[in-house]
Every structure is written in structure tokens, then in C-alpha cells.
Design a protein around this motif. Sequence first.
Motif, PDB file in Angstrom:
ATOM      1  N   PRO A   1      39.252  24.125  41.067  1.00  0.00           N
ATOM      2  CA  PRO A   1      39.940  24.180  42.635  1.00  0.00           C
ATOM      3  C   PRO A   1      38.913  25.123  43.330  1.00  0.00           C
ATOM      4  O   PRO A   1      38.277  25.899  42.871  1.00  0.00           O
ATOM      5  CB  PRO A   1      41.346  24.994  42.261  1.00  0.00           C
ATOM      6  CG  PRO A   1      41.595  24.789  40.626  1.00  0.00           C
ATOM      7  CD  PRO A   1      40.352  24.618  40.203  1.00  0.00           C
ATOM      8  N   GLY A   2      38.899  24.431  44.526  1.00  0.00           N
ATOM      9  CA  GLY A   2      38.019  25.203  45.685  1.00  0.00           C
ATOM     10  C   GLY A   2      38.520  26.762  46.169  1.00  0.00           C
ATOM     11  O   GLY A   2      38.813  26.488  47.434  1.00  0.00           O
ATOM     12  N   LEU A   3      39.207  27.355  45.288  1.00  0.00           N
ATOM     13  CA  LEU A   3      40.106  28.613  45.590  1.00  0.00           C
ATOM     14  C   LEU A   3      38.879  29.775  45.652  1.00  0.00           C
ATOM     15  O   LEU A   3      38.230  30.027  44.614  1.00  0.00           O
ATOM     16  CB  LEU A   3      41.225  28.872  44.556  1.00  0.00           C
ATOM     17  CG  LEU A   3      41.781  30.128  44.926  1.00  0.00           C
ATOM     18  CD1 LEU A   3      42.686  29.963  46.325  1.00  0.00           C
ATOM     19  CD2 LEU A   3      42.715  30.354  43.695  1.00  0.00           C
ATOM     20  N   ASP A   4      38.935  30.512  46.734  1.00  0.00           N
ATOM     21  CA  ASP A   4      37.941  31.597  46.953  1.00  0.00           C
ATOM     22  C   ASP A   4      38.798  32.917  47.344  1.00  0.00           C
ATOM     23  O   ASP A   4      39.085  33.313  48.204  1.00  0.00           O
ATOM     24  CB  ASP A   4      37.114  31.352  48.071  1.00  0.00           C
ATOM     25  CG  ASP A   4      35.967  32.701  47.948  1.00  0.00           C
ATOM     26  OD1 ASP A   4      35.912  33.257  47.226  1.00  0.00           O
ATOM     27  OD2 ASP A   4      35.108  32.698  49.263  1.00  0.00           O
ATOM     28  N   ALA A   5      39.308  33.615  46.248  1.00  0.00           N
ATOM     29  CA  ALA A   5      40.321  34.398  46.221  1.00  0.00           C
ATOM     30  C   ALA A   5      39.719  35.847  45.520  1.00  0.00           C
ATOM     31  O   ALA A   5      39.088  35.678  44.516  1.00  0.00           O
ATOM     32  CB  ALA A   5      41.878  34.208  45.661  1.00  0.00           C
ATOM     33  N   PRO A   6      39.883  36.976  46.129  1.00  0.00           N
ATOM     34  CA  PRO A   6      39.451  38.165  45.396  1.00  0.00           C
ATOM     35  C   PRO A   6      40.188  38.526  44.209  1.00  0.00           C
ATOM     36  O   PRO A   6      41.586  38.087  44.067  1.00  0.00           O
ATOM     37  CB  PRO A   6      39.686  39.260  46.521  1.00  0.00           C
ATOM     38  CG  PRO A   6      40.841  38.475  47.279  1.00  0.00           C
ATOM     39  CD  PRO A   6      40.540  36.950  47.460  1.00  0.00           C
ATOM     40  N   ALA A   7      39.450  39.032  43.343  1.00  0.00           N
ATOM     41  CA  ALA A   7      40.351  39.346  41.918  1.00  0.00           C
ATOM     42  C   ALA A   7      41.170  40.538  42.255  1.00  0.00           C
ATOM     43  O   ALA A   7      41.045  41.271  43.067  1.00  0.00           O
ATOM     44  CB  ALA A   7      39.417  40.003  40.793  1.00  0.00           C
ATOM     45  N   PRO A   8      42.452  40.616  41.675  1.00  0.00           N
ATOM     46  CA  PRO A   8      43.437  41.466  41.693  1.00  0.00           C
ATOM     47  C   PRO A   8      43.113  42.982  41.714  1.00  0.00           C
ATOM     48  O   PRO A   8      42.344  43.281  40.525  1.00  0.00           O
ATOM     49  CB  PRO A   8      44.532  41.047  41.144  1.00  0.00           C
ATOM     50  CG  PRO A   8      43.873  40.411  39.667  1.00  0.00           C
ATOM     51  CD  PRO A   8      42.737  39.634  40.479  1.00  0.00           C
ATOM     52  N   THR A   9      43.653  43.973  42.331  1.00  0.00           N
ATOM     53  CA  THR A   9      43.104  45.349  41.970  1.00  0.00           C
ATOM     54  C   THR A   9      44.206  45.643  40.838  1.00  0.00           C
ATOM     55  O   THR A   9      45.212  45.806  41.023  1.00  0.00           O
ATOM     56  CB  THR A   9      43.372  46.137  43.242  1.00  0.00           C
ATOM     57  OG1 THR A   9      42.824  45.669  44.694  1.00  0.00           O
ATOM     58  CG2 THR A   9      43.130  47.613  42.918  1.00  0.00           C
TER      59      THR A   9
END
Length: 207
Positions: free
Chosen positions: A16-24
Motif C-alpha cells: 500500500p502507498g501509505l506514508d504514516a509515521p511510526a507510533p510513539t
Amino acid sequence: MSSRDDILGAVRSAKPGLDAPAPTVPNYDENYPADRAGLIDLFAERLTMMGGTWHALPEGQTVDDALQEALADKLGKTFDEAVIASNVPEVAGNRALTETDAPGSVHDVDIAVLRARFGVAETGSVAFSEAELTVNSIAYLAQHLVVLLDPAEIVTNLHRAYQRDDFVSANYTVFHTGPSATADIEGVLVRGAQGVRSLTVIPAPVQ
């Protein structure tokens, strides 16, 4: 093109073309002592729980003297007869370690003396990288492991350990939590079954 390349190519094309930051991820420091003395006590408690020995230096005792006191009843031979590989200046060993040594060449080492990169209070673990070990197998093939640990380098838990720059940048890192042990056979705990028979930690700031 191999089947492996075909499979990996299919995975990449379906990604998937998902650009999400890693969770804290929280550090959970609130579950640990806030003061250094409390953290050291917790480390010593967890180390002992896992079969290791915490050997604080009494006034006037040297690291070399502490080593001999800690292993006097465990060595099964005199210290003059023992093969001692030391990677610390506080102890003069009689077996030098070099980066060109074959892993199996240290099979006859009775005592390995190393300085840990840091300790983890949560588990009573000490961490080594290739820099502290020189020969990675020394931490497994030696009969007894004596570890110098700077109390200032004890972190609260493994979350903090994984955030350290020296953990991330090392080519090889291993955590040792007490001596080798197994309880597979009839639930009987046996120490030293597959690795070091004893692990002694001596608090010693870096000079």
C-alpha cells in the motif's frame, strides 16, 4: 529471475502507498526508581534473581581481588592454572584476544573479564557489542564471565536500551541475563548447561 525475486517483486507491487509515521511507544519509566541508587539496587536484585552475582567492591578491594573472591569456590583449579582472557585494564589476563581469533579458539578459557556497554535494571541484563567482546564467542564459551559495569550506564528497561545510539550503531549486540540455564529435563533447573557457568557483575566506573 528466481522464484524468490518473483515473490518479493509481487510483495513490493502490492504494498500500500501509505506514508504514516511510526507510533510513539512509551518508555514506561514511571515503573522504575527515579534515583540512581534505587536503579542500581533494582539491577542487583534482578541480576540475583536470574542466577547472577552482584559483587560490590568493599573499601580498598581491587577488581582483581574481587574476581578471585567471587570465583574461589567455583573455579575447580588455582588461579595460576586458569586461562584468563581479560579485555579490561583492571585485570591482567594470560590469554590475549584478537579480532582474527577463530570463534572456537576460546573454548579453553576459564574466565573472561569484560566491560559491559550498559546494564538494564528491568531484567538485570548486561549488554555487549563486538567492541567489548573482540571475539563474540567468548561470552558463551568461557566457563565463568566477570563483567565490569559502570553504575551510571544502567538504564531502566529494554525500551531505553533500544533507544541508545551505541545499541543502534553496533554491528553486533547481545544481552546476557545471568549464567546459562535450562529446566527442560524434568523441570530441574541446571545452570551452566549451554554456556557460562557463572556471571559476576562488579560495579566499576570507567577510569
